[in-house]
Design a protein around this motif. Structure first.
Motif, PDB file in Angstrom:
ATOM      1  N   ASN B 152       0.829  -1.137  -0.052  1.00 58.73           N
ATOM      2  CA  ASN B 152       0.218   0.131  -0.075  1.00 58.73           C
ATOM      3  C   ASN B 152       0.691   1.474  -0.110  1.00 58.73           C
ATOM      4  O   ASN B 152       0.871   1.952   0.877  1.00 58.73           O
ATOM      5  CB  ASN B 152      -0.836  -0.137   1.240  1.00 58.73           C
ATOM      6  N   ILE B 153       1.481   1.384  -1.122  1.00 56.50           N
ATOM      7  CA  ILE B 153       2.507   2.564  -1.081  1.00 56.50           C
ATOM      8  C   ILE B 153       1.777   3.964  -1.026  1.00 56.50           C
ATOM      9  O   ILE B 153       0.854   4.189  -1.801  1.00 56.50           O
ATOM     10  CB  ILE B 153       3.156   2.355  -2.453  1.00 56.50           C
ATOM     11  N   LYS B 154       2.223   4.581   0.021  1.00 53.81           N
ATOM     12  CA  LYS B 154       1.713   6.101   0.101  1.00 53.81           C
ATOM     13  C   LYS B 154       0.147   5.816   0.374  1.00 53.81           C
ATOM     14  O   LYS B 154      -0.636   6.983  -0.345  1.00 53.81           O
ATOM     15  CB  LYS B 154       2.140   7.141  -0.667  1.00 53.81           C
ATOM     16  N   GLY B 155      -0.256   5.063   1.110  1.00 53.59           N
ATOM     17  CA  GLY B 155      -1.694   4.896   1.404  1.00 53.59           C
ATOM     18  C   GLY B 155      -2.724   4.681  -0.050  1.00 53.59           C
ATOM     19  O   GLY B 155      -3.995   4.334   0.231  1.00 53.59           O
ATOM     20  N   SER B 156      -1.947   4.097  -0.947  1.00 63.49           N
ATOM     21  CA  SER B 156      -2.891   3.837  -2.129  1.00 63.49           C
ATOM     22  C   SER B 156      -2.964   2.252  -2.048  1.00 63.49           C
ATOM     23  O   SER B 156      -2.706   1.728  -1.154  1.00 63.49           O
ATOM     24  CB  SER B 156      -2.051   3.938  -3.335  1.00 63.49           C
ATOM     25  N   SER B 157      -3.793   1.626  -3.153  1.00 62.81           N
ATOM     26  CA  SER B 157      -3.912   0.156  -2.898  1.00 62.81           C
ATOM     27  C   SER B 157      -2.807  -0.360  -3.613  1.00 62.81           C
ATOM     28  O   SER B 157      -2.980  -1.730  -3.834  1.00 62.81           O
ATOM     29  CB  SER B 157      -5.319  -0.070  -3.521  1.00 62.81           C
ATOM     30  N   PHE B 158      -2.012   0.313  -4.172  1.00 61.85           N
ATOM     31  CA  PHE B 158      -0.768  -0.401  -4.937  1.00 61.85           C
ATOM     32  C   PHE B 158       0.133  -0.973  -4.201  1.00 61.85           C
ATOM     33  O   PHE B 158       0.666  -0.153  -3.264  1.00 61.85           O
ATOM     34  CB  PHE B 158      -0.256   0.769  -6.039  1.00 61.85           C
ATOM     35  N   SER B 159       0.770  -1.935  -4.474  1.00 58.27           N
ATOM     36  CA  SER B 159       2.103  -2.623  -3.609  1.00 58.27           C
ATOM     37  C   SER B 159       2.889  -3.191  -4.717  1.00 58.27           C
ATOM     38  O   SER B 159       2.564  -3.492  -5.738  1.00 58.27           O
ATOM     39  CB  SER B 159       1.513  -3.837  -2.689  1.00 58.27           C
ATOM     40  N   LEU B 160       4.238  -2.997  -4.224  1.00 55.92           N
ATOM     41  CA  LEU B 160       5.203  -3.374  -5.020  1.00 55.92           C
ATOM     42  C   LEU B 160       6.764  -3.796  -4.389  1.00 55.92           C
ATOM     43  O   LEU B 160       6.885  -3.234  -3.586  1.00 55.92           O
ATOM     44  CB  LEU B 160       5.786  -2.160  -6.090  1.00 55.92           C
ATOM     45  N   ASP B 161       7.125  -4.939  -4.906  1.00 54.67           N
ATOM     46  CA  ASP B 161       8.329  -5.207  -4.300  1.00 54.67           C
ATOM     47  C   ASP B 161       9.244  -5.237  -5.442  1.00 54.67           C
ATOM     48  O   ASP B 161       8.942  -5.724  -6.523  1.00 54.67           O
ATOM     49  CB  ASP B 161       8.283  -6.715  -3.638  1.00 54.67           C
ATOM     50  N   ILE B 162      10.681  -4.743  -5.275  1.00 57.06           N
ATOM     51  CA  ILE B 162      11.592  -4.997  -6.181  1.00 57.06           C
ATOM     52  C   ILE B 162      12.707  -5.716  -5.562  1.00 57.06           C
ATOM     53  O   ILE B 162      13.079  -5.666  -4.523  1.00 57.06           O
ATOM     54  CB  ILE B 162      12.144  -3.430  -6.386  1.00 57.06           C
TER      55      ILE B 162
END
Lengths: 165, 451
Positions: B152-162
């Protein structure tokens, strides 16, 4: 069959397992596992291949198949404490890369891909190291040696260096 | 020409330019926060499509268009692979981006993952870049700590691992399906396409493979806008409906026989001569150029007379080169024997052919064996025809191989023999006065090792 002592340490196995959540299957851990073992042992003997396969749930042949594709992992004996890749691709070759390789092998009394008898230095030809702005260059463990001459390179490769990561 | 202020290389020479604090102070990560708040993934795809950004890895395919090939409404996972296996001889622009401004790259990756709905991105980094490895890992850790990566990047529903994934010194891993196979833990043998990675790629899931510099461009497009990007470079040729134009800044790697080798950022379309004279300080030692590689060794050769060719995506092809490639310009001065150049090129490709397709495996190693023999004073004029035959028959374009490595191996052969045939003939006649005219089969001098 005589049980051989295990080559992979608990620490190596823990390092491999720590990466497991990154991938949806265990086969993708092959290259990371080979790097972990190679960084510790400076080579990946056949016994280690068998043990890596065991850890990953693969056939030893699958790991060996992948390993042999890359000329990177030595299997017969460990690389020297310093592993020096001497670039011979076009930008370095134009500025003396081939001569550098020949000189260093001659001075150290070894052939390309060889290791000095005291186990200190391995010299290997490399294709483009991506440091053409510093041609000719050498990658010695984790250190990029820039704008080398035969003399400066000879002196640089006598220095002790931190192990490659 | 208006002096161009570097954008992609803005952080070069800035103290601690690789840190997240420095990147933020230059306006970094603000565009990402805006995008996450205000835009849908499809908006980002449209933005990159509208910018005309073409992939910087070598093929120059439209980045936005590549993203649209992903299946719609796929349940996932979709993977993003970042190609940092920069191995084309003469090329080091990605290394500089990763070492000097890794956060610019990471912001581009996060934006691209958002656009493609990927929740995992792998950076496939070549082994030879230990400093890039350390700088990228530090930057990734910083980005997690600052909330730009993870759940939940910056409160969004978007998640990401690098994740960083390290290669093991094989050129073929820069071919996108070779990269995928290598990442999966197998031999890096390129796949037969279709299916293209967008349909079935990494772990048999839809996958986008993009280059490091492309990611940096995405970050700058988000920051500075589509109009800014399109104001730079060479517009599409109105008389050629298939020309998508060459927009944006480009990192040119200049090396070989120039006074000041280095990575220089200019608008796409600078000529090789301008690059050499205005940035590189001219050919070294006051000499003249004999030949210039326009974009990595696999693109072939330009002669001195062809140096006014603009280095945009369409330029090098007009003088018989394969293309712009990685925009790595290597200058070869007049004292170099063209035989030595071609020997070096053939040695590289014989070593790096993955061995999967017979025309490439045999073609690259036989061309090297012939060049070894020519260099040893046992060449025949007939060898030039044989070399040209190899050059004309191996590759994706003649339809005999799975990937483009063989085309890259063929182009230096074809260009060198076509543009410098006289020099080859003189060399062969002078070094082999007794046998240059022989046409009977002759044995190779030695066996050639390769992958």
């Amino acid at each position: 069959m005589i049980a051989q002592p295990r080559i992979l340490t608990d620490e190596m196995i823990a390092q491999i397992e720590a990466l497991a959540p990154r991938y949806p299957n265990r086969r993708a851990l092959t290259l990371p596992a080979l790097h972990i073992v190679n960084a510790a042992l400076r080579y990946v003997p056949l016994q280690a291949v068998v043990e890596i396969a065991d850890v990953l749930g693969l056939a030893p042949a699958e790991v060996q198949d992948t390993l042999t594709f890359y000329q990177f992992f030595h299997q017969e004996k460990p690389c020297g404490n310093v592993r020096a890749f001497v670039c011979r691709s076009i930008s370095c070759a134009l500025r003396g890369g081939d001569e550098l390789l020949t000189h260093l092998c001659h001075k150290n009394g070894i052939d390309p891909y060889g290791t000095t008898p005291n186990g200190e230095l391995t010299i290997e030809p490399a294709e483009c190291l991506g440091a053409c702005d510093f041609a000719p260059c050498i990658l010695a463990n984790d250190d990029l040696l820039k704008n080398m001459t035969p003399e400066t390179a000879e002196a640089e490769l006598k220095k002790p260096r931190a192990r490659a990561t | 020409m208006q002096p161009f202020k570097p954008v992609l290389l803005e952080a070069v020479g800035v103290p601690d330019g690789q840190t997240i604090a420095s990147y933020r102070s230059r306006g970094g990560y603000e565009p990402l926060e805006q995008v996450l708040k205000q835009k849908q993934p499809v908006d980002v795809v449209e933005m990159v499509k509208a910018s005309g950004l073409r992939g910087r890895g070598g093929a120059g395919f439209s980045t936005g268009l590549k993203w649209t090939f992903l299946p719609k409404d796929h349940p996932g996972p979709i993977y993003l692979c970042i190609n940092a296996d920069e191995s084309e001889p003469g090329t080091f622009n990605n290394r500089i981006l990763m070492e000097d401004d890794p956060h610019q790259v990471i912001e581009g990756i996060i934006l691209s993952a958002y656009a493609t709905r990927a929740s995992t991105a792998y950076i496939y980094l070549r082994y030879e870049y230990p400093q890039s490895w350390q700088r990228l890992q530090t930057a990734i850790d910083e980005a997690y700590a600052a909330g730009y990566l993870g759940k939940n990047i910056k409160g969004s529903s978007f998640s990401l691992d690098i994740y960083l994934h390290r290669g093991a010194a094989a050129y073929i891993c820069g071919e996108e399906t070779g990269l995928i196979e290598s990442l999966e833990g197998k031999r890096a043998w390129p796949r037969i396409k279709p299916p293209f990675p967008a349909i079935e790629g990494l772990f048999r899931k839809p996958t986008v493979v993009n280059n490091i510099e492309t990611m940096a461009c995405v970050a700058q497009i988000a920051r500075r806008g589509v109009d800014w990007f399109r104001s730079i470079g060479v517009p599409a040729d109105p008389n050629n409906p298939r020309d998508p134009g060459s927009y944006g800044p480009k990192l040119y790697c200049l090396s070989g026989h120039v006074e000041r080798p280095g990575c220089y950022e200019t608008p796409l379309g600078i000529t090789a001569r301008q690059l050499i004279d205005e940035f590189g300080g001219g050919v070294w030692k006051g000499r003249k150029a004999k030949a210039v590689i326009p974009g990595g060794i696999s693109m072939g050769l330009m002669t001195e007379a062809e140096l006014d060719t603009p280095l945009d995506f369409a330029g090098p092809g007009k003088v018989g080169c394969l293309g712009l490639g990685t925009a790595a310009v290597v200058v070869i001065d007049e004292t170099v024997s063209i035989v030595d150049f071609l020997h070096n090129s053939c040695r590289f490709f014989a070593h790096e052919s993955c061995g999967q397709c017979t025309p490439c495996r045999e073609g690259t190693s036989w061309s090297l064996r012939m060049l070894e023999r020519i260099k040893a004073g046992k060449g025949r004029l007939r060898d030039l025809d044989l070399l040209a035959e190899i050059g004309n028959t191996m590759g994706m374009m003649p339809g005999s191989t799975i990937c483009g490595l063989a085309d890259g191996a063929a182009w230096p052969i074809k260009n060198a023999i076509k543009k410098f045939r006289g020099e080859f003939e003189d060399y062969i006649k002078q070094t082999n006065p007794q046998g240059w005219m022989v046409t009977d089969p002759v044995p190779a001098l030695q066996i050639v090792g390769s992958h």
